[in-house]
Design an enzyme around this catalytic site. Structure first.
Site, mmCIF file in Angstrom:
data_model
loop_
_atom_site.group_PDB
_atom_site.id
_atom_site.type_symbol
_atom_site.label_atom_id
_atom_site.label_comp_id
_atom_site.label_asym_id
_atom_site.label_seq_id
_atom_site.Cartn_x
_atom_site.Cartn_y
_atom_site.Cartn_z
ATOM 1 N N ARG A 21 0.832 -1.207 0.000
ATOM 2 C CA ARG A 21 0.000 0.000 0.000
ATOM 3 C C ARG A 21 0.866 1.256 0.000
ATOM 4 N NH1 ARG A 21 -5.081 -0.898 0.756
ATOM 5 N NH2 ARG A 21 -5.446 1.289 1.243
ATOM 6 N N LYS A 101 12.800 -6.832 1.185
ATOM 7 C CA LYS A 101 13.906 -7.302 2.003
ATOM 8 C C LYS A 101 13.380 -8.021 3.234
ATOM 9 C CE LYS A 101 13.391 -4.632 5.245
ATOM 10 N NZ LYS A 101 12.374 -4.393 6.125
HETATM 11 N N1 LIG Z 1 11.277 -1.297 2.520
HETATM 12 C C1 LIG Z 1 10.526 -0.878 3.516
HETATM 13 O O1 LIG Z 1 10.535 0.277 3.899
HETATM 14 C C2 LIG Z 1 9.645 -1.855 4.145
HETATM 15 C C3 LIG Z 1 8.724 -1.410 5.074
HETATM 16 C C4 LIG Z 1 7.871 -2.330 5.586
HETATM 17 C C5 LIG Z 1 7.970 -3.650 5.198
HETATM 18 N N2 LIG Z 1 8.900 -4.047 4.302
HETATM 19 C C6 LIG Z 1 9.014 -5.454 3.907
HETATM 20 O O2 LIG Z 1 7.823 -5.810 3.237
HETATM 21 C C7 LIG Z 1 7.438 -7.124 3.599
HETATM 22 C C8 LIG Z 1 5.988 -7.115 4.027
HETATM 23 O O3 LIG Z 1 5.840 -6.280 5.149
HETATM 24 P P1 LIG Z 1 4.394 -5.685 5.510
HETATM 25 O O4 LIG Z 1 4.584 -4.791 6.667
HETATM 26 O O5 LIG Z 1 3.746 -5.156 4.294
HETATM 27 O O6 LIG Z 1 3.680 -7.021 6.006
HETATM 28 P P2 LIG Z 1 2.135 -7.315 6.236
HETATM 29 O O7 LIG Z 1 1.345 -6.074 6.055
HETATM 30 O O8 LIG Z 1 2.011 -8.048 7.523
HETATM 31 O O9 LIG Z 1 1.825 -8.391 5.097
HETATM 32 C C9 LIG Z 1 1.863 -8.073 3.761
HETATM 33 C C10 LIG Z 1 0.878 -8.916 2.985
HETATM 34 O O10 LIG Z 1 1.463 -10.147 2.668
HETATM 35 C C11 LIG Z 1 0.407 -11.030 2.264
HETATM 36 N N3 LIG Z 1 0.715 -12.373 2.741
HETATM 37 C C12 LIG Z 1 1.066 -13.407 1.957
HETATM 38 N N4 LIG Z 1 1.344 -14.490 2.667
HETATM 39 C C13 LIG Z 1 1.136 -14.159 3.949
HETATM 40 C C14 LIG Z 1 1.228 -14.884 5.154
HETATM 41 N N5 LIG Z 1 1.605 -16.166 5.188
HETATM 42 N N6 LIG Z 1 0.921 -14.234 6.294
HETATM 43 C C15 LIG Z 1 0.561 -12.941 6.293
HETATM 44 N N7 LIG Z 1 0.466 -12.206 5.142
HETATM 45 C C16 LIG Z 1 0.741 -12.820 3.994
HETATM 46 C C17 LIG Z 1 -0.877 -10.441 2.819
HETATM 47 O O11 LIG Z 1 -1.564 -9.897 1.708
HETATM 48 P P3 LIG Z 1 -2.805 -10.693 1.082
HETATM 49 O O12 LIG Z 1 -3.772 -10.855 2.212
HETATM 50 O O13 LIG Z 1 -3.221 -9.803 0.022
HETATM 51 O O14 LIG Z 1 -2.283 -12.027 0.595
HETATM 52 C C18 LIG Z 1 -0.388 -9.320 3.707
HETATM 53 O O15 LIG Z 1 -1.297 -8.276 3.790
HETATM 54 C C19 LIG Z 1 8.412 -7.602 4.674
HETATM 55 O O16 LIG Z 1 9.311 -8.545 4.142
HETATM 56 C C20 LIG Z 1 9.151 -6.348 5.100
HETATM 57 O O17 LIG Z 1 10.527 -6.578 5.387
HETATM 58 C C21 LIG Z 1 9.716 -3.168 3.762
#
Ligand SMILES: NC(=O)c1ccc[n+]([C@@H]2O[C@H](COP(=O)([O-])OP(=O)(O)OC[C@H]3O[C@@H](n4cnc5c(N)ncnc54)[C@H](OP(=O)(O)O)[C@@H]3O)[C@@H](O)[C@H]2O)c1
Length: 336
Positions: A21, A101
């Site tokens: 998002r 990452k």
């Molecule tokens: N670069 C940055 O600044 C930054 C910042 C935050 C996070 N990140 C990285 O982005 C990744 C995701 O972080 P996030 O904070 O976006 O995580 P999150 O909101 O908890 O999860 C992201 C999405 O992954 C999907 N998903 C697929 N398999 C899943 C599972 N087994 N359990 C839970 N969700 C699952 C879900 O979407 P659906 O329901 O649509 O499948 C969930 O909404 C991480 O690896 C993190 O290191 C990077």
């Protein structure tokens, strides 16, 4: 093999959570690219995300997305522990992959993804946006120009007390939870960008019995004599800053470390007063644009890695994280 339609990369986003998002608008605005689809674990969530961000297609599974020939490349924004399987599926379907990452939870998994990408002749990169941002790029230029002399030392940290009802990726061991793989991946990537592969590592911190690390401080030593002191935490605040000490000056990377809004270059030898130059970088959307632009250009040029963050760098960082993790596990403390 994924191609590109009319000189543009057709992207799909995988996962509809926090990071997708935050970044999807930057991906839409990145030029030479169209975000054409999203995949979620449920059709309803995919539909809602597609409607909100104006994407043409919504898939209720990664497999369905991979079967579509309207998509060239996928951006994977799902929890750490899912990256390997999701990236493997996409690469085997001939899609270029840019994955959040850490790329994987082990160096061996990253190497395996690299082999799959080579076999399918597609692009693969970990979304290490910090390296592409203007703060780090400018710092590297200044170091190369000799302004601070020979860089010898990095101190850097990242951390905040993540609420227990905060993002599950921090607290759930099954999702790869903890501070090190989420935040330490930045501090180690920065240290190894500056100094190469460490020759010795020491670390201390706290890890829960389920393997979720709460905080850690770690020191990396390098063959050149350089060293890095790094700290990450999900239980207390660590200002997201860093500074690079050189033989003639220093560069301070202001907040946030992964996308500094400014850097400060300090020169002058005591007792003369230091001269400080502040260089500001006005925020450009979320900050992902430089990386997305670079990846679009690489894919359109037929490259299979990006020289700013090749797979070898990802593997090297993962090896260091593995060593730090095993040091924490061998001297466990649960004090958060
Ligand atoms: N670069 C940055 O600044 C930054 C910042 C935050 C996070 N990140 C990285 O982005 C990744 C995701 O972080 P996030 O904070 O976006 O995580 P999150 O909101 O908890 O999860 C992201 C999405 O992954 C999907 N998903 C697929 N398999 C899943 C599972 N087994 N359990 C839970 N969700 C699952 C879900 O979407 P659906 O329901 O649509 O499948 C969930 O909404 C991480 O690896 C993190 O290191 C990077």
């Amino acid at each position: 093999m994924a191609g590109s339609a009319g000189g543009r990369v057709r992207w799909a986003v995988v996962g509809t959570g926090g990071i997708s998002r935050r970044t999807v608008r930057d991906l839409i605005a990145s030029g030479d690219a169209d975000v054409v689809a999203v995949a979620s674990r449920t059709q309803e969530t995919a539909d809602a995300f597609a409607a909100e961000f104006g994407l043409a297609a919504a898939f209720g599974s990664l497999a369905d997305l991979c079967a579509s020939d309207a998509v060239d490349a996928v951006y994977i924004g799902t929890p750490h522990s899912t990256h390997f399987a999701y990236a493997k599926t996409a690469l085997e379907a001939g899609k270029h992959v840019l994955c959040e990452k850490p790329l994987t939870m082990t160096a061996d998994e990253a190497i395996e993804l690299g082999e799959i990408a080579r076999r399918h002749d597609v692009f693969l990169m970990e979304a290490m946006w910090m390296k592409f941002g203007p703060g780090v790029q400018r710092s590297l230029e200044l170091i190369a120009s000799g302004v601070i002399g020979e860089p010898r030392f990095l101190q850097a940290g990242l951390g905040y007390p993540v609420p227990e009802d905060g993002p599950p990726r921090f607290w759930d061991a099954a999702l790869g939870g903890g501070a090190l793989y989420d935040m330490g991946v930045y501090t180690v990537a920065l240290a190894q960008l500056l100094f190469g592969t460490p020759t010795s590592i020491t670390a201390g911190g706290a890890m829960r019995p389920d393997g979720v690390d709460l905080h850690e401080s770690y020191q990396l030593e390098f063959a050149s004599g350089a060293s890095a002191q790094l700290v990450t935490s999900i239980t207390f605040l660590v200002p997201p800053r860093g500074w690079i000490g050189g033989t003639r000056g220093s560069i301070t990377l202001d907040e946030p470390l992964f996308s500094p809004r400014s850097i400060r270059v300090t020169t002058g030898r005591p007792p003369a007063p230091p001269e400080v130059e502040t260089i500001e970088f006005p925020p450009e959307d979320v900050g992902y644009l430089p990386m997305f632009r670079a990846v679009n250009a690489a894919i359109l040029a037929g490259e299979r890695e990006h020289p700013t963050h090749p797979l070898s760098a990802t593997v090297d960082v993962l090896r260091t994280l593995e060593q730090i993790r095993s040091l924490l596990a061998s001297a466990p403390s649960t004090k958060g």
